[in-house]
Design an enzyme around this catalytic site. Sequence first.
Site, PDB file in Angstrom:
ATOM      1  N   ASP A  74       0.830  -1.212   0.000  1.00  0.00           N
ATOM      2  CA  ASP A  74       0.000   0.000   0.000  1.00  0.00           C
ATOM      3  C   ASP A  74       0.865   1.262   0.000  1.00  0.00           C
ATOM      4  OD1 ASP A  74      -2.304   1.461   0.046  1.00  0.00           O
ATOM      5  OD2 ASP A  74      -2.812   1.034   2.135  1.00  0.00           O
ATOM      6  N   GLY A  75       0.291   2.341  -0.539  1.00  0.00           N
ATOM      7  CA  GLY A  75       0.948   3.648  -0.463  1.00  0.00           C
ATOM      8  C   GLY A  75       1.580   4.117  -1.765  1.00  0.00           C
ATOM      9  N   ASN A  76       1.354   3.372  -2.855  1.00  0.00           N
ATOM     10  CA  ASN A  76       1.933   3.795  -4.145  1.00  0.00           C
ATOM     11  C   ASN A  76       1.410   5.167  -4.560  1.00  0.00           C
ATOM     12  OD1 ASN A  76       3.138   1.317  -4.283  1.00  0.00           O
ATOM     13  ND2 ASN A  76       1.672   0.435  -5.725  1.00  0.00           N
ATOM     14  N   TRP A  82       2.852   7.898  -2.373  1.00  0.00           N
ATOM     15  CA  TRP A  82       4.279   8.064  -2.721  1.00  0.00           C
ATOM     16  C   TRP A  82       4.392   8.974  -3.944  1.00  0.00           C
ATOM     17  CZ3 TRP A  82       7.260   7.174  -7.039  1.00  0.00           C
ATOM     18  CH2 TRP A  82       8.651   7.092  -6.852  1.00  0.00           C
ATOM     19  N   HIS A 113       2.641   3.265  -8.940  1.00  0.00           N
ATOM     20  CA  HIS A 113       2.500   1.814  -9.151  1.00  0.00           C
ATOM     21  C   HIS A 113       3.720   1.261  -9.882  1.00  0.00           C
ATOM     22  CE1 HIS A 113      -1.415   1.799  -7.447  1.00  0.00           C
ATOM     23  NE2 HIS A 113      -2.015   2.457  -8.427  1.00  0.00           N
ATOM     24  N   THR A 126     -10.586  -7.353  -5.641  1.00  0.00           N
ATOM     25  CA  THR A 126     -11.888  -7.349  -6.319  1.00  0.00           C
ATOM     26  C   THR A 126     -12.531  -5.964  -6.213  1.00  0.00           C
ATOM     27  OG1 THR A 126     -12.722  -8.345  -4.261  1.00  0.00           O
ATOM     28  CG2 THR A 126     -12.466  -9.812  -6.132  1.00  0.00           C
ATOM     29  N   ARG A 174     -11.822   1.670  -9.141  1.00  0.00           N
ATOM     30  CA  ARG A 174     -10.910   2.807  -9.375  1.00  0.00           C
ATOM     31  C   ARG A 174     -11.119   3.331 -10.801  1.00  0.00           C
ATOM     32  NH1 ARG A 174      -5.363   2.254  -5.945  1.00  0.00           N
ATOM     33  NH2 ARG A 174      -6.366   1.577  -4.031  1.00  0.00           N
ATOM     34  N   LEU A 186      11.306 -20.193  -4.464  1.00  0.00           N
ATOM     35  CA  LEU A 186      10.327 -19.290  -3.834  1.00  0.00           C
ATOM     36  C   LEU A 186       9.012 -19.442  -4.585  1.00  0.00           C
ATOM     37  CD1 LEU A 186       9.792 -16.689  -1.923  1.00  0.00           C
ATOM     38  CD2 LEU A 186      10.097 -15.395  -4.016  1.00  0.00           C
ATOM     39  N   ARG A 191       1.892  -4.832   6.084  1.00  0.00           N
ATOM     40  CA  ARG A 191       1.134  -3.795   5.366  1.00  0.00           C
ATOM     41  C   ARG A 191       1.931  -2.511   5.415  1.00  0.00           C
ATOM     42  NH1 ARG A 191      -5.148  -2.671   4.484  1.00  0.00           N
ATOM     43  NH2 ARG A 191      -4.825  -0.912   3.096  1.00  0.00           N
ATOM     44  N   SER A 216      -8.445  -5.277   4.726  1.00  0.00           N
ATOM     45  CA  SER A 216      -8.800  -5.021   3.317  1.00  0.00           C
ATOM     46  C   SER A 216      -9.085  -6.293   2.510  1.00  0.00           C
ATOM     47  CB  SER A 216      -7.694  -4.200   2.623  1.00  0.00           C
ATOM     48  OG  SER A 216      -7.585  -2.938   3.213  1.00  0.00           O
TER      49      SER A 216
HETATM   50  C1  FPP Z   1      -2.182   0.058  -3.223  1.00  0.00           C
HETATM   51  O1  FPP Z   1      -1.668   1.373  -3.219  1.00  0.00           O
HETATM   52  C2  FPP Z   1      -1.585  -0.677  -4.327  1.00  0.00           C
HETATM   53  C3  FPP Z   1      -2.274  -1.263  -5.334  1.00  0.00           C
HETATM   54  C4  FPP Z   1      -3.743  -1.233  -5.417  1.00  0.00           C
HETATM   55  C5  FPP Z   1      -1.582  -1.940  -6.437  1.00  0.00           C
HETATM   56  C6  FPP Z   1      -0.301  -2.615  -6.059  1.00  0.00           C
HETATM   57  C7  FPP Z   1       0.437  -2.951  -7.291  1.00  0.00           C
HETATM   58  C8  FPP Z   1       1.772  -2.910  -7.453  1.00  0.00           C
HETATM   59  C9  FPP Z   1       2.746  -2.572  -6.396  1.00  0.00           C
HETATM   60  C10 FPP Z   1       2.347  -3.253  -8.751  1.00  0.00           C
HETATM   61  C11 FPP Z   1       2.760  -4.694  -8.853  1.00  0.00           C
HETATM   62  C12 FPP Z   1       1.697  -5.379  -9.575  1.00  0.00           C
HETATM   63  C13 FPP Z   1       1.783  -6.573 -10.193  1.00  0.00           C
HETATM   64  C14 FPP Z   1       0.640  -7.021 -10.957  1.00  0.00           C
HETATM   65  C15 FPP Z   1       2.938  -7.461 -10.163  1.00  0.00           C
HETATM   66  P1  FPP Z   1      -2.664   2.590  -3.410  1.00  0.00           P
HETATM   67  O2  FPP Z   1      -2.762   2.883  -4.862  1.00  0.00           O
HETATM   68  O3  FPP Z   1      -3.990   2.290  -2.779  1.00  0.00           O
HETATM   69  O4  FPP Z   1      -1.916   3.712  -2.650  1.00  0.00           O
HETATM   70  P2  FPP Z   1      -2.587   4.934  -1.879  1.00  0.00           P
HETATM   71  O5  FPP Z   1      -3.393   4.350  -0.744  1.00  0.00           O
HETATM   72  O6  FPP Z   1      -1.418   5.728  -1.401  1.00  0.00           O
HETATM   73  O7  FPP Z   1      -3.439   5.681  -2.869  1.00  0.00           O
END
Ligand code: FPP
Length: 252
Positions: free
Chosen positions: A22-24, A27, A39, A68, A73, A133, A186, A194
């Site tokens: 979480d947090g992309n 960031w 992402h 799901t 989004r 792995l 997390r 979640s």
């Molecule tokens: C949650 O952060 C993250 C996701 C919903 C997607 C996670 C996906 C990746 C890290 C890419 C790797 C993917 C694959 C298929 C290998 P958020 O977008 O909810 O962050 P926020 O809460 O800061 O908005």
Amino acid sequence: MSPAEKITALTKIPNHVAVIMDGNGRWAKSRGLPRMLGHRAGTENLRKIIRACVEFGIHYLTIYAFSTENWGRPTEEVQGLMLILEDVIDKELNELHEEGVQLRHIGRLENLKPALREKVLHAIELTRNNNRLVLCVAFNYGGRDEIVCAIRRIIEDGIRPEAINDEVVASYLFTAGVPDPDLIIRTSGEMRVSNFLIWQGAYSEWYVTPTYWPDFDKDELFKALQSYDQRERRFGRLSTSDCAGDAEPHAG
Ligand code: FPP
């Protein structure tokens, strides 16, 4: 500390680590960038964490890549996440295969575009005998959806009610054959499950860090492992020291 010293500093390594990455978005926002770049940075980080898990001797890594609920989004972000999965398979599959990573998918493939579905199935088939792995990619995954699917299939298979127990239910989940996660991490500080591994995580240890996923590096993973190392896992039973006296039983 060298990687080898780090590993020997730990008395136990979790067999299965699961991560809510979480947090992309935050960031990216904190850098004035579009969410998709968050992402993408998260995907780059994932490559490093997969390698770190191999080094630390973790055998199973489950990542929550698309839930799901993520269909809700904006279309651009949904399509962007689908494209990331496709890119990861196109660009990383051979290297992952050479490194002995077995790819598994948990969730539903049927809502994905046929071409992407085929790529996922090919990746699973190619890597099925690898055992360094096991990387379980939760994509179009939801814990409730998983349980609903399991119940439907149990009924379709005509299993008698009295024959249903924990083992039977577990064998109908997407994760059949995968041990329960020992540690769930997390990132980004949110204190929520979640809809992630809600059956399998019944007795998992949790580690929540404020660090956003793209910044969660090998040192951060080591901190999570150190925290896990200090936990006493009781699975609802008493600790060894309590057993010596006459302590009251409690939920643990
Ligand atoms: C949650 O952060 C993250 C996701 C919903 C997607 C996670 C996906 C990746 C890290 C890419 C790797 C993917 C694959 C298929 C290998 P958020 O977008 O909810 O962050 P926020 O809460 O800061 O908005």
